[in-house]
Motif scaffolding. Structure first.
Motif, PDB file in Angstrom:
ATOM      1  N   LYS A  77     -22.089 -19.492  61.909  1.00  0.00           N
ATOM      2  CA  LYS A  77     -23.281 -19.507  61.316  1.00  0.00           C
ATOM      3  C   LYS A  77     -24.236 -20.744  61.953  1.00  0.00           C
ATOM      4  O   LYS A  77     -23.512 -21.915  61.953  1.00  0.00           O
ATOM      5  CB  LYS A  77     -23.089 -19.869  59.933  1.00  0.00           C
ATOM      6  N   PRO A  78     -25.201 -20.436  62.304  1.00  0.00           N
ATOM      7  CA  PRO A  78     -26.141 -21.463  62.830  1.00  0.00           C
ATOM      8  C   PRO A  78     -26.779 -22.173  61.398  1.00  0.00           C
ATOM      9  O   PRO A  78     -26.873 -21.417  60.388  1.00  0.00           O
ATOM     10  CB  PRO A  78     -27.157 -21.011  63.349  1.00  0.00           C
ATOM     11  N   HIS A  79     -27.213 -23.409  61.507  1.00  0.00           N
ATOM     12  CA  HIS A  79     -27.679 -24.093  60.296  1.00  0.00           C
ATOM     13  C   HIS A  79     -28.763 -25.234  61.007  1.00  0.00           C
ATOM     14  O   HIS A  79     -28.710 -25.372  62.195  1.00  0.00           O
ATOM     15  CB  HIS A  79     -26.784 -24.864  59.571  1.00  0.00           C
ATOM     16  N   ALA A  80     -29.473 -25.659  59.951  1.00  0.00           N
ATOM     17  CA  ALA A  80     -30.461 -26.649  60.499  1.00  0.00           C
ATOM     18  C   ALA A  80     -30.913 -27.309  59.128  1.00  0.00           C
ATOM     19  O   ALA A  80     -30.500 -27.114  58.097  1.00  0.00           O
ATOM     20  CB  ALA A  80     -31.790 -26.114  60.879  1.00  0.00           C
ATOM     21  N   TYR A 115     -32.957 -28.844  52.795  1.00  0.00           N
ATOM     22  CA  TYR A 115     -32.519 -27.578  53.097  1.00  0.00           C
ATOM     23  C   TYR A 115     -32.210 -27.189  54.116  1.00  0.00           C
ATOM     24  O   TYR A 115     -32.536 -27.744  55.235  1.00  0.00           O
ATOM     25  CB  TYR A 115     -33.416 -26.610  52.178  1.00  0.00           C
ATOM     26  N   CYS A 116     -31.481 -25.959  54.170  1.00  0.00           N
ATOM     27  CA  CYS A 116     -31.330 -25.147  55.700  1.00  0.00           C
ATOM     28  C   CYS A 116     -32.378 -24.236  55.534  1.00  0.00           C
ATOM     29  O   CYS A 116     -32.224 -23.286  54.756  1.00  0.00           O
ATOM     30  CB  CYS A 116     -30.029 -24.701  55.606  1.00  0.00           C
ATOM     31  N   PRO A 117     -33.166 -24.286  56.620  1.00  0.00           N
ATOM     32  CA  PRO A 117     -34.227 -23.257  56.723  1.00  0.00           C
ATOM     33  C   PRO A 117     -33.791 -21.930  57.393  1.00  0.00           C
ATOM     34  O   PRO A 117     -34.719 -21.078  57.777  1.00  0.00           O
ATOM     35  CB  PRO A 117     -35.381 -23.875  57.594  1.00  0.00           C
ATOM     36  N   VAL A 118     -32.547 -21.738  57.701  1.00  0.00           N
ATOM     37  CA  VAL A 118     -32.135 -20.662  58.502  1.00  0.00           C
ATOM     38  C   VAL A 118     -31.692 -19.453  57.466  1.00  0.00           C
ATOM     39  O   VAL A 118     -31.422 -19.676  56.354  1.00  0.00           O
ATOM     40  CB  VAL A 118     -30.835 -20.817  59.202  1.00  0.00           C
ATOM     41  N   GLY A 119     -32.382 -18.374  57.837  1.00  0.00           N
ATOM     42  CA  GLY A 119     -32.292 -17.141  57.138  1.00  0.00           C
ATOM     43  C   GLY A 119     -32.366 -17.373  55.429  1.00  0.00           C
ATOM     44  O   GLY A 119     -33.398 -18.007  55.309  1.00  0.00           O
ATOM     45  N   ASN A 120     -31.560 -17.077  54.708  1.00  0.00           N
ATOM     46  CA  ASN A 120     -31.513 -16.983  53.290  1.00  0.00           C
ATOM     47  C   ASN A 120     -30.708 -18.186  52.831  1.00  0.00           C
ATOM     48  O   ASN A 120     -30.472 -18.365  51.664  1.00  0.00           O
ATOM     49  CB  ASN A 120     -31.234 -15.637  52.478  1.00  0.00           C
ATOM     50  N   HIS A 121     -30.392 -19.151  53.488  1.00  0.00           N
ATOM     51  CA  HIS A 121     -29.449 -20.303  53.477  1.00  0.00           C
ATOM     52  C   HIS A 121     -29.929 -20.879  51.947  1.00  0.00           C
ATOM     53  O   HIS A 121     -29.273 -21.360  51.146  1.00  0.00           O
ATOM     54  CB  HIS A 121     -29.058 -21.010  54.506  1.00  0.00           C
ATOM     55  N   GLU A 122     -31.008 -21.285  52.189  1.00  0.00           N
ATOM     56  CA  GLU A 122     -31.678 -22.285  51.070  1.00  0.00           C
ATOM     57  C   GLU A 122     -31.477 -21.454  49.716  1.00  0.00           C
ATOM     58  O   GLU A 122     -31.002 -22.063  48.753  1.00  0.00           O
ATOM     59  CB  GLU A 122     -33.074 -22.665  51.340  1.00  0.00           C
TER      60      GLU A 122
HETATM   61 CU   LIG Z   1     -27.612 -22.895  56.966  1.00  0.00          CU
END
Ligand SMILES: [Cu+2]
Length: 133
Positions: A77-80, A115-122
């Motif tokens: 999984k990528p994250h930010a 928060y993580c702005p990738v996809g629905n991660h937040e």
């Molecule tokens: Cu993430």
């Protein structure tokens, strides 16, 4: 009495001018005080791929911060990392597994969310609270 010879007087003036310039430069570019230095806050994504960081709470003093998030994920999984609140909303680069995401901001007293702005991660829970005071 004619005082110091002209050559000696101008040498003294030159030394004084150089000394003043050095003091000015040290004042401008010298080591920053602790209030001016950038604070680094560290965060880590979950290594098993869960939508969470290793912390749900970060603390900082008012001023310039960098949040540094490592992504040790073995799930691919990528994250930010992003920061939001008090009219601020910005996020750092997307970090692939093994990578690092950084976001910089100047924060004031108050509460922010990271928060993580990738996809629905937040929405999935990849967020926390940054308290500045
Ligand atoms: Cu993430």
């Amino acid at each position: 009495m004619s005082g110091l010879p002209a050559v000696r007087r101008s040498a003294v003036a030159l030394i004084a001018a150089v000394a003043a310039l050095v003091l000015l430069l040290v004042g401008v570019w010298g080591p920053p005080s602790s209030a001016q230095s950038r604070q680094t806050l560290r965060l880590r994504a979950d290594s098993e791929g869960a939508l969470k960081f290793n912390k749900t709470r970060l603390r900082a003093r008012p001023g310039r911060i960098t949040i540094v998030m490592t992504n040790p994920s073995t799930s691919g999984k990528p994250h930010a990392v992003g920061i939001e609140g008090r009219r601020l909303d910005r996020h750092g680069n997307v970090a692939q597994p093994g990578g690092v995401s950084r976001v910089r901001a100047t924060v004031r007293r108050g509460t922010y969310e990271f928060y993580c702005p990738v996809g629905n991660h937040e929405a999935g829970g990849m967020k926390g609270t940054l308290v500045v005071r």
